[in-house]
Design an enzyme around this catalytic site. Structure first.
Site, mmCIF file in Angstrom:
data_model
loop_
_atom_site.group_PDB
_atom_site.id
_atom_site.type_symbol
_atom_site.label_atom_id
_atom_site.label_comp_id
_atom_site.label_asym_id
_atom_site.label_seq_id
_atom_site.Cartn_x
_atom_site.Cartn_y
_atom_site.Cartn_z
ATOM 1 N N GLY A 126 91.958 27.406 47.654
ATOM 2 C CA GLY A 126 92.654 26.728 46.567
ATOM 3 C C GLY A 126 93.658 25.691 47.015
ATOM 4 N N SER A 127 93.478 25.117 48.205
ATOM 5 C CA SER A 127 94.454 24.102 48.626
ATOM 6 C C SER A 127 94.335 22.839 47.765
ATOM 7 C CB SER A 127 94.309 23.773 50.115
ATOM 8 O OG SER A 127 93.109 23.091 50.374
ATOM 9 N N ASN A 128 93.129 22.525 47.309
ATOM 10 C CA ASN A 128 92.993 21.359 46.419
ATOM 11 C C ASN A 128 93.592 21.640 45.044
ATOM 12 O OD1 ASN A 128 91.410 18.944 47.577
ATOM 13 N ND2 ASN A 128 90.383 20.750 48.416
ATOM 14 N N ASN A 155 83.673 16.626 41.216
ATOM 15 C CA ASN A 155 83.718 17.515 42.377
ATOM 16 C C ASN A 155 84.263 16.758 43.578
ATOM 17 O OD1 ASN A 155 83.107 19.846 44.007
ATOM 18 N ND2 ASN A 155 81.280 18.773 44.762
ATOM 19 N N HIS A 180 83.979 16.701 47.775
ATOM 20 C CA HIS A 180 83.085 17.187 48.829
ATOM 21 C C HIS A 180 83.521 16.617 50.181
ATOM 22 C CE1 HIS A 180 79.362 18.753 50.481
ATOM 23 N NE2 HIS A 180 79.281 17.636 51.176
ATOM 24 N N MET A 203 81.840 27.330 44.731
ATOM 25 C CA MET A 203 80.639 27.411 45.564
ATOM 26 C C MET A 203 79.372 27.753 44.764
ATOM 27 S SD MET A 203 81.858 26.479 48.384
ATOM 28 C CE MET A 203 80.641 26.895 49.632
ATOM 29 N N LYS A 260 72.638 33.026 35.752
ATOM 30 C CA LYS A 260 73.625 31.935 35.656
ATOM 31 C C LYS A 260 73.936 31.586 34.198
ATOM 32 C CE LYS A 260 73.104 28.305 38.412
ATOM 33 N NZ LYS A 260 74.252 28.182 39.332
ATOM 34 N N ILE A 297 76.445 24.026 39.172
ATOM 35 C CA ILE A 297 76.682 24.059 37.725
ATOM 36 C C ILE A 297 75.323 23.950 37.012
ATOM 37 C CG2 ILE A 297 77.787 22.844 35.784
ATOM 38 C CD1 ILE A 297 79.863 24.121 37.610
HETATM 39 C C1 GRF Z 1 87.208 21.535 50.205
HETATM 40 O O1 GRF Z 1 87.016 21.060 51.508
HETATM 41 C C2 GRF Z 1 86.285 20.838 49.242
HETATM 42 O O2 GRF Z 1 85.954 19.551 49.630
HETATM 43 C C3 GRF Z 1 85.051 21.711 49.290
HETATM 44 O O3 GRF Z 1 85.543 23.009 49.417
HETATM 45 C C4 GRF Z 1 86.807 22.996 50.063
HETATM 46 C C5 GRF Z 1 87.767 23.773 49.211
HETATM 47 O O4 GRF Z 1 88.989 23.980 49.850
HETATM 48 N N1 GRF Z 1 84.232 21.476 48.129
HETATM 49 P P1 GRF Z 1 90.218 24.590 49.039
HETATM 50 O O5 GRF Z 1 89.767 25.916 48.441
HETATM 51 O O6 GRF Z 1 90.617 23.601 47.985
HETATM 52 O O7 GRF Z 1 91.292 24.807 50.071
#
Ligand code: GRF
Length: 188
Positions: free
Chosen positions: A15-17, A107, A109, A90, A65, A93
């Site tokens: 969840g860093s993003n 998204n 990536h 992960m 799903k 959709i």
């Molecule tokens: C990120 O590198 C994103 O690009 C990919 O999954 C990772 C998620 O990282 N889709 P975080 O959970 O947000 O730390």
């Protein structure tokens, strides 16, 4: 006062993003829901800290799903969600959510798509021995990381980079790029 756009973040891991989005000043939307398919994921703790309501589900307890996406769709409707930001979610959709949120799911990536789609994009880049990789933000369609590209940023791969150091550099770029794209797309 005008009401802000309402958005949900979907995540499966650290969840860093999600955190970077939450720390962004003047975000043009409220993050009013976190959807997570991993009951043990660290992002759930983070959501508690930011007081974001969560919908956590275990896909194994559903028939398929479509069944779990219908449950997600109910949550999205009851929270009146306008936009969905995938941040390390992960799962692919499916049509249930794609139809309801056409053009409203994006998204992030960790590669310069169309290079290295799917899992372990950073490992794929290391394996391919490229000099440059990067980050892509794109619209989500029915494929795996195939939707129209919105923004990309390059990251150099240096000779002494390991998978870990490259991941750190890529994540630093992600944490700046994703909020910037959200601001631009949602009109700020
Ligand atoms: C990120 O590198 C994103 O690009 C990919 O999954 C990772 C998620 O990282 N889709 P975080 O959970 O947000 O730390």
């Amino acid at each position: 006062m005008t009401s802000l756009i309402r958005a949900a973040v979907f995540a499966s891991g650290t969840g860093s993003n999600y955190e970077a989005i939450m720390e962004t000043e003047n975000l043009p939307c409220d993050i009013v829901l976190l959807v997570c398919d991993q009951p043990e994921a660290r992002v759930i703790e983070k959501a508690k800290r930011y007081d974001t309501p969560t919908f956590v589900f275990d896909p194994k307890t559903y028939k398929n799903k479509e069944a779990y996406e219908q449950d997600i769709a109910k949550q999205l409707q009851s929270e009146r969600i306008d936009w969905i930001f995938l941040a390390g979610y992960m799962r692919i959709i499916g049509p249930t959510l794609l139809k309801q949120y056409e053009g409203k799911i994006i998204n992030i990536h960790p590669s310069l798509l169309p290079k290295f789609p799917g899992k372990d994009a950073i490992g794929q880049a290391m394996e391919a021995d490229v000099d440059v990789t990067g980050v892509t933000v794109h619209y989500v369609d029915e494929g795996i990381d195939t939707g129209p590209i919105i923004a990309q940023e390059r990251v150099n791969v240096l000779q002494d980079d390991t998978k870990e150091t490259l991941q750190q550099k890529i994540q630093a770029v992600e944490h700046e790029l994703y909020p910037r794209v959200i601001k631009k797309l949602l009109g700020q």
